[in-house]
Design an enzyme around this catalytic site. Sequence first.
Site, PDB file in Angstrom:
ATOM      1  CG  ASP A 199      -2.067  -0.882   1.168  1.00  0.00           C
ATOM      2  OD1 ASP A 199      -2.109  -1.715   0.241  1.00  0.00           O
ATOM      3  OD2 ASP A 199      -2.967  -0.774   2.034  1.00  0.00           O
ATOM      4  CG  HIS A 258       2.285   0.050   4.174  1.00  0.00           C
ATOM      5  ND1 HIS A 258       1.960  -0.785   5.213  1.00  0.00           N
ATOM      6  CD2 HIS A 258       1.193   0.833   3.960  1.00  0.00           C
ATOM      7  CE1 HIS A 258       0.714  -0.532   5.622  1.00  0.00           C
ATOM      8  NE2 HIS A 258       0.224   0.459   4.881  1.00  0.00           N
TER       9      HIS A 258
HETATM   10 NI    NI Z   1      -2.743   3.165   3.436  1.00  0.00          NI
END
Ligand code: NI
Length: 492
Positions: free
Chosen positions: A286, A430
């Site tokens: 992400d 991430h």
């Molecule tokens: Ni996010």
Amino acid sequence: MDKNIKIGKASKLHFGKGMLGSGPHPHKRLDTSKLSQGLSGGAHMRPADEAPNTGAQAPIAHTQHAPSPSIAGVKRVVASRPKNYMPESGMSQGATRVVAIIAFVAMAVIIGVFCWWMFWRDVTFTINEQQLSARVGTPLADIIKEHDNFGAKPGRLLSVGGTVLDEAGGSLYTVNVGKEDMPASKLGSLKIADNMKATVANGIDTTEEHDEEEVLIPPAVEMQRGGAVQFVSQWGKSGKKLVWTGKTSGEKVDHETVEDPQTMVISSKNLIPAEDGKKYMALTFDDGPSKFTPAILDILKEKGVKATFFELGTNITTYAKYSKRVLDEGHQLASHSNVHAYLPKLDKTAMREDLTAAFTALKEATGLETQMFRAPYGAFDTNSWLKTYDLVSSNVLWNIDTLDWKRPGAAAITRAVVNGAQNGAIVLMHDGGGDRSQDVEALPGIIDQLKAAGYELVTVEELMKLDKSLPEDVIASKIKLPAGVVIPEDIP
Ligand code: NI
């Protein structure tokens, strides 16, 4: 001269013989109508049983074969009868008149008796076990009225909502005739008849006059929770109901549901690949793209595995080339909104603007058109769905949260993934939004250990396909709205 012609017998005899077919001569049929005309002109009739030749067939047969002069005479008289012919008989005009009067009187009597039977006689009948008598054909309603409704208590008049508008405003009474309930519409034309047995009972409640209109019932919405992937599994459709508005009370009530609405269902599901002897997992990244993205792409390439990237619109604008590389190298690209706002707090316009900007950024950078989405913080409530149902095909959450954003160290990140590994699991990591060096450090080991444990690493789309229970448009990340779909109103 034998004038005692037996018409009936002669006719019978004639036909009898004809049927036998034994007569030596051609038979002439007796014309009894002409005969009677001739007789009325002068022949003295005697009853057949007084005839002297009763039982003797020969003379009768003779009569047939050789017509007697009287019959010949009859024919002659008929042939020469003048227009103003009057019988020369002994019956005078006066007598004819008397006969006519008698016939007229007899007819009048017959008609009179008939009418009396049909219309004037009295018949007996029973109401509530009380024997009564009245002129035939009297309306039953009149009899009931004469007897003060036999003590029946009237029903009430109710509003469409059930409020009593008039204690005695319903039907006055109910009638049962011969064990059959008479509808009110038939009562007016019902007449008493011989031995009719009727029961008069209390009236029933009736509902006020009202208008009826068909109104749509909006669909409801149901949102399930707990799974890693949210998507619309059933679209809403309106139902129909009949609404009554009372003309007296003005009350408005739902009278009847004609068609049930179809609830919009947002499913929440963990993906479980269909049994094929293998195990699958999906790594997801992400908040990118960022300067850490190329390093992650390099590792994935080196290890020969595919992952899914949920990117922010604003970052795509900055690092469009990384987005393109993600796609070019066979990974899945999806949206993580435009500016990473907490979506449930946005109004419909703001939310749609954010999502539209995010998907547009993806398309402009890579040409990709997708509606796969991951809401920032995973926060996407029922109203978020109702506001953006046509923009989002799925909200992809996760099964394993590495909590990498807390920077717990590469070992902790790896441990989180390996310990939580299971078939169909989606892993949250991430590649943007901060220092992602720990993710870069942990990634090779994560991949090696998952492979060693027998997992094949695939994209979310692959995992959806392997699950075999998701709608095709959800798997394809492109919503297809069915005809007649109705989106429920936002829940306040
Ligand atoms: Ni996010």
